[in-house]
Scaffold this motif. Structure first.
Motif, PDB file in Angstrom:
ATOM      1  N   LEU A 151       0.765  -1.206  -0.047  1.00 55.09           N
ATOM      2  CA  LEU A 151       0.012   0.049  -0.030  1.00 55.09           C
ATOM      3  C   LEU A 151       0.745   1.213   0.066  1.00 55.09           C
ATOM      4  O   LEU A 151       1.521   1.461   1.014  1.00 55.09           O
ATOM      5  CB  LEU A 151      -0.954  -0.172   1.325  1.00 55.09           C
ATOM      6  CG  LEU A 151      -1.715  -1.118   1.276  1.00 55.09           C
ATOM      7  CD1 LEU A 151      -2.812  -0.901   2.729  1.00 55.09           C
ATOM      8  CD2 LEU A 151      -2.943  -0.997   0.190  1.00 55.09           C
ATOM      9  N   GLY A 152       0.855   1.946  -1.213  1.00 57.05           N
ATOM     10  CA  GLY A 152       1.792   3.127  -1.186  1.00 57.05           C
ATOM     11  C   GLY A 152       3.199   2.745  -1.051  1.00 57.05           C
ATOM     12  O   GLY A 152       3.825   1.793  -1.592  1.00 57.05           O
ATOM     13  N   ILE A 153       4.007   3.401  -0.318  1.00 57.14           N
ATOM     14  CA  ILE A 153       5.564   3.250  -0.394  1.00 57.14           C
ATOM     15  C   ILE A 153       5.897   3.595   1.105  1.00 57.14           C
ATOM     16  O   ILE A 153       5.079   4.070   1.908  1.00 57.14           O
ATOM     17  CB  ILE A 153       6.378   4.531  -1.078  1.00 57.14           C
ATOM     18  CG1 ILE A 153       5.960   5.897  -0.728  1.00 57.14           C
ATOM     19  CG2 ILE A 153       5.813   4.352  -2.503  1.00 57.14           C
ATOM     20  CD1 ILE A 153       6.808   6.943  -1.245  1.00 57.14           C
ATOM     21  N   ALA A 154       7.172   2.711   1.564  1.00 53.38           N
ATOM     22  CA  ALA A 154       7.705   2.887   2.786  1.00 53.38           C
ATOM     23  C   ALA A 154       8.231   4.360   3.290  1.00 53.38           C
ATOM     24  O   ALA A 154       8.958   4.800   2.318  1.00 53.38           O
ATOM     25  CB  ALA A 154       8.535   1.933   3.161  1.00 53.38           C
ATOM     26  N   ALA A 155       7.842   4.708   4.477  1.00 56.15           N
ATOM     27  CA  ALA A 155       8.421   5.915   4.912  1.00 56.15           C
ATOM     28  C   ALA A 155       8.554   5.821   6.513  1.00 56.15           C
ATOM     29  O   ALA A 155       7.949   4.903   7.115  1.00 56.15           O
ATOM     30  CB  ALA A 155       7.798   7.168   4.607  1.00 56.15           C
ATOM     31  N   ASP A 156       9.272   6.741   7.150  1.00 54.17           N
ATOM     32  CA  ASP A 156       9.334   6.615   8.798  1.00 54.17           C
ATOM     33  C   ASP A 156       8.269   7.490   8.966  1.00 54.17           C
ATOM     34  O   ASP A 156       7.112   8.079   8.257  1.00 54.17           O
ATOM     35  CB  ASP A 156      10.780   7.305   9.137  1.00 54.17           C
ATOM     36  CG  ASP A 156      10.962   8.746   9.082  1.00 54.17           C
ATOM     37  OD1 ASP A 156      10.054   9.357   8.517  1.00 54.17           O
ATOM     38  OD2 ASP A 156      11.998   9.252   9.497  1.00 54.17           O
ATOM     39  N   VAL A 157       7.953   7.935  10.163  1.00 49.64           N
ATOM     40  CA  VAL A 157       6.959   8.593  10.785  1.00 49.64           C
ATOM     41  C   VAL A 157       6.910   9.943  10.542  1.00 49.64           C
ATOM     42  O   VAL A 157       5.769  10.564  10.491  1.00 49.64           O
ATOM     43  CB  VAL A 157       6.828   8.493  12.545  1.00 49.64           C
ATOM     44  CG1 VAL A 157       6.579   7.111  12.938  1.00 49.64           C
ATOM     45  CG2 VAL A 157       8.225   8.977  13.227  1.00 49.64           C
ATOM     46  N   SER A 158       7.932  10.703  10.185  1.00 49.28           N
ATOM     47  CA  SER A 158       7.984  11.981   9.473  1.00 49.28           C
ATOM     48  C   SER A 158       7.580  12.027   8.258  1.00 49.28           C
ATOM     49  O   SER A 158       7.553  13.245   7.531  1.00 49.28           O
ATOM     50  CB  SER A 158       9.293  12.786  10.017  1.00 49.28           C
ATOM     51  OG  SER A 158      10.364  11.975   9.053  1.00 49.28           O
ATOM     52  N   GLY A 159       7.320  10.843   7.416  1.00 49.87           N
ATOM     53  CA  GLY A 159       7.278  11.194   6.177  1.00 49.87           C
ATOM     54  C   GLY A 159       8.624  10.953   5.166  1.00 49.87           C
ATOM     55  O   GLY A 159       8.461  10.927   3.900  1.00 49.87           O
ATOM     56  N   ALA A 160       9.638  10.859   5.730  1.00 51.68           N
ATOM     57  CA  ALA A 160      11.017  10.334   5.239  1.00 51.68           C
ATOM     58  C   ALA A 160      11.200   9.187   4.357  1.00 51.68           C
ATOM     59  O   ALA A 160      10.823   8.212   5.079  1.00 51.68           O
ATOM     60  CB  ALA A 160      12.085  10.591   6.051  1.00 51.68           C
ATOM     61  N   VAL A 161      11.257   8.973   3.095  1.00 47.90           N
ATOM     62  CA  VAL A 161      11.131   7.992   2.337  1.00 47.90           C
ATOM     63  C   VAL A 161      12.109   7.143   2.610  1.00 47.90           C
ATOM     64  O   VAL A 161      13.310   7.290   2.948  1.00 47.90           O
ATOM     65  CB  VAL A 161      10.998   8.441   0.854  1.00 47.90           C
ATOM     66  CG1 VAL A 161      11.275   7.171   0.154  1.00 47.90           C
ATOM     67  CG2 VAL A 161       9.952   9.131   0.480  1.00 47.90           C
ATOM     68  N   VAL A 162      11.885   5.701   2.647  1.00 45.92           N
ATOM     69  CA  VAL A 162      12.635   4.708   2.987  1.00 45.92           C
ATOM     70  C   VAL A 162      13.031   3.696   1.608  1.00 45.92           C
ATOM     71  O   VAL A 162      12.335   3.637   0.644  1.00 45.92           O
ATOM     72  CB  VAL A 162      12.138   3.545   3.962  1.00 45.92           C
ATOM     73  CG1 VAL A 162      13.040   2.395   4.070  1.00 45.92           C
ATOM     74  CG2 VAL A 162      11.660   4.349   5.332  1.00 45.92           C
ATOM     75  N   ASP A 163      14.350   3.712   1.301  1.00 50.47           N
ATOM     76  CA  ASP A 163      14.671   3.137   0.044  1.00 50.47           C
ATOM     77  C   ASP A 163      14.763   1.574  -0.070  1.00 50.47           C
ATOM     78  O   ASP A 163      14.233   1.077   1.022  1.00 50.47           O
ATOM     79  CB  ASP A 163      16.191   3.855  -0.649  1.00 50.47           C
ATOM     80  CG  ASP A 163      17.286   3.381   0.312  1.00 50.47           C
ATOM     81  OD1 ASP A 163      17.166   2.371   1.063  1.00 50.47           O
ATOM     82  OD2 ASP A 163      18.244   3.843   0.170  1.00 50.47           O
ATOM     83  N   ALA A 164      14.814   1.009  -1.128  1.00 49.64           N
ATOM     84  CA  ALA A 164      15.064  -0.271  -1.090  1.00 49.64           C
ATOM     85  C   ALA A 164      16.001  -1.028  -0.211  1.00 49.64           C
ATOM     86  O   ALA A 164      15.549  -2.466   0.309  1.00 49.64           O
ATOM     87  CB  ALA A 164      15.511  -0.728  -2.687  1.00 49.64           C
ATOM     88  N   GLU A 165      17.048  -0.560   0.074  1.00 54.24           N
ATOM     89  CA  GLU A 165      17.912  -0.973   1.201  1.00 54.24           C
ATOM     90  C   GLU A 165      17.557  -0.525   2.577  1.00 54.24           C
ATOM     91  O   GLU A 165      18.273  -1.165   3.522  1.00 54.24           O
ATOM     92  CB  GLU A 165      19.302  -0.615   0.928  1.00 54.24           C
ATOM     93  CG  GLU A 165      19.898  -0.926  -0.393  1.00 54.24           C
ATOM     94  CD  GLU A 165      21.330  -0.555  -0.713  1.00 54.24           C
ATOM     95  OE1 GLU A 165      22.057   0.312   0.312  1.00 54.24           O
ATOM     96  OE2 GLU A 165      21.918  -0.910  -1.804  1.00 54.24           O
ATOM     97  N   GLY A 166      16.310  -0.102   2.967  1.00 54.58           N
ATOM     98  CA  GLY A 166      15.945   0.168   4.293  1.00 54.58           C
ATOM     99  C   GLY A 166      16.539   1.750   4.744  1.00 54.58           C
ATOM    100  O   GLY A 166      16.256   1.865   5.929  1.00 54.58           O
ATOM    101  N   THR A 167      17.231   2.252   3.822  1.00 50.93           N
ATOM    102  CA  THR A 167      17.951   3.780   4.401  1.00 50.93           C
ATOM    103  C   THR A 167      16.881   4.747   4.424  1.00 50.93           C
ATOM    104  O   THR A 167      16.028   4.865   3.273  1.00 50.93           O
ATOM    105  CB  THR A 167      19.135   3.948   3.512  1.00 50.93           C
ATOM    106  OG1 THR A 167      19.954   2.863   3.786  1.00 50.93           O
ATOM    107  CG2 THR A 167      19.540   5.336   3.960  1.00 50.93           C
TER     108      THR A 167
END
Length: 464
Positions: free
Chosen positions: A409-425
């Motif tokens: 569902l959508g894309i991964a991010a942290d609680v602030s909305g900073a996007v998480v890349d394919a490696e988890g960074t």
């Protein structure tokens, strides 16, 4: 020929409601910064949802629920009061309810968002510029983000925000297309529907709020024939009413955590309300404020169980239909012109004249064929970015700059909305807000949700 690169402090990708609300919040903060909003449409503030021109396509929430100002729940009601008083939306006077209980046309709501942006621009030392175009690629380094537009232009910013809004299935090319969109009429295109034989049968795939809009469009186009609706569970949205207040039972009992516990307690509360002669929507409406907390603390297994077993009923009971639209659907059902069937869509079959679809009705193993003069795709929103065949989502996935969110569902991010890349960074330069964060918070599409996110993200971006 590629133009020289343009620089800004914040690049907002998408100028619909999400991008516009973020721009407003950035403008309201102290300091001076340059903001570029990249949006292919001629106007900001409308996007897919609020570009509708038909008065019959209304919000599915009343004015009191739809403020774009997270600090003033009455902001839309106050704006509408002035707008109607100045002669706008004269049809509002036909509804004998307070302005706070009106369901404004989506086109008028778009005008409201635009005016709030104009007011914020007039009072700010910062600037917002609309750059017309579609972002087709994005690069991120330690110091900045660089966007490439479909016309070759490049933009550089300290931060970029994916405020892409929703991808309506009816208007979104998909990587594994079933051929549905190629054969279907746009649910909101009244003019196209006037070309359909008014006495003919129209087939609709999907029975949610997009279907309600499609039925309104057909009615305004003069269609008077049968309408056959097919969806997996055959559930229609309930009509939105204005119930009285109810005790916030989830605030009082934080032991309720799992979807099963929540469902059991919600049913108990609704039964209690009905026994007291109170609308069952009263206790259900208190759940809304706790959805993000409940979703974020649920395990992956619990989330999967909710989506598989509870989601259809949650959608039909919580994402309810505006009263006038619901009355139309109910009237057509009563006349026998509109019928709802529980069936899974299996594809489109080539046919001479009209359209034929393959369906498997609930409880049956065999696939059947149903024909009509026209077909409408009302299957809702596409949240899985892997299925969205547009340049930017595909490039972001290809480059590993994003990864699918929980349950795709959508894309991964942290609680602030900073996007998480394919490696988890977690990115320091790329952020997201609104519908792309559906997997993070479950409810991340409503105006109030997006307004709160916009304010928080604006503060984040100006304090990094």
């Amino acid at each position: 020929m590629t133009e020289s690169i343009r620089n800004a402090d914040v690049l907002i990708i998408g100028g619909g409601l999400s991008g516009t609300m973020l721009a407003v919040q950035l403008l309201r903060l102290p300091g001076q910064r340059r903001i570029l909003v990249i949006e292919p449409r001629a106007e900001l503030g409308r996007g897919e949802a609020y570009s509708a021109v038909e008065l019959g396509h209304t919000l599915n929430g009343n004015a009191a629920r739809m403020s774009v100002d997270p600090d003033n729940a009455d902001d839309l009601t106050q704006w509408l009061t002035d707008y109607i008083g100045a002669g706008g939306w004269p049809q509002a006077h036909q509804q004998a309810v307070p302005i706070s209980e009106l369901f404004p046309p989506r086109g008028i709501f778009g005008l409201y968002a635009q005016q709030r942006l104009a007011e914020a621009k007039a009072l700010s030392a910062s600037t917002v510029e609309h750059v017309r175009g579609e972002v087709i690629d994005l690069h991120v380094d330690e110091r900045s983000t660089v966007l490439t537009l479909d016309n070759g232009q490049q933009l550089r910013g300290a931060f970029a925000v994916l405020a892409t809004g929703m991808f309506p299935a009816a208007r979104t090319p998909q990587t594994d297309s079933s051929g549905l969109n190629a054969a279907a009429v746009d649910p909101w295109d009244v003019q196209a529907m006037t070309l359909i034989d008014p006495q003919s049968t129209v087939l609709i795939i999907g029975s949610g709020l997009t279907m309600v809009d499609a039925v309104v469009s057909l009615e305004q186009a003069g269609h008077r024939g049968p309408i056959e609706i097919f969806s997996r569970h055959g559930l229609l949205p309930h009509v939105r009413r204005q119930p009285p207040g109810w005790v916030d039972f989830l605030a009082e009992d934080h032991r309720l955590r799992s979807p099963r516990q929540l469902l059991r307690e919600v049913r108990r509360q609704c039964r209690s309300a009905l026994q007291q002669g109170i609308d069952w929507q009263a206790p259900l409406d208190t759940v809304r404020a706790h959805v993000a907390r409940l979703w974020s603390q649920a395990s992956d297994v619990e989330k999967r169980q909710f989506v598989r077993h509870v989601r259809p009923w949650w959608e039909s009971h919580h994402h309810r239909s505006p009263p006038l639209s619901a009355q139309l659907v109910a009237r057509l059902q009563g006349e026998g012109r509109l019928r709802v069937h529980a069936a899974s869509f299996k594809g489109v079959v080539a046919s001479d004249g009209g359209v034929t679809v393959r369906l498997r009705r609930r409880g049956e193993q065999e696939v059947t064929h149903v024909s009509g003069a026209a077909l409408i795709n009302s299957s809702g929103i596409e949240y899985d970015w892997r299925r969205v065949a547009r340049p930017l989502p595909q490039q972001l996935l290809k480059r590993g700059l994003i990864q699918p969110g929980p349950l795709a569902l959508g894309i991964a991010a942290d609680v602030s909305g900073a996007v998480v890349d394919a490696e988890g960074t977690v990115s320091r330069r790329l952020f997201a807000m609104g519908p792309p964060l559906r997997g993070m918070w479950w409810e991340s599409t409503a105006v109030t949700d997006v307004a709160i996110q916009a304010k928080a993200l604006a503060l984040k971006l100006t304090n990094i």
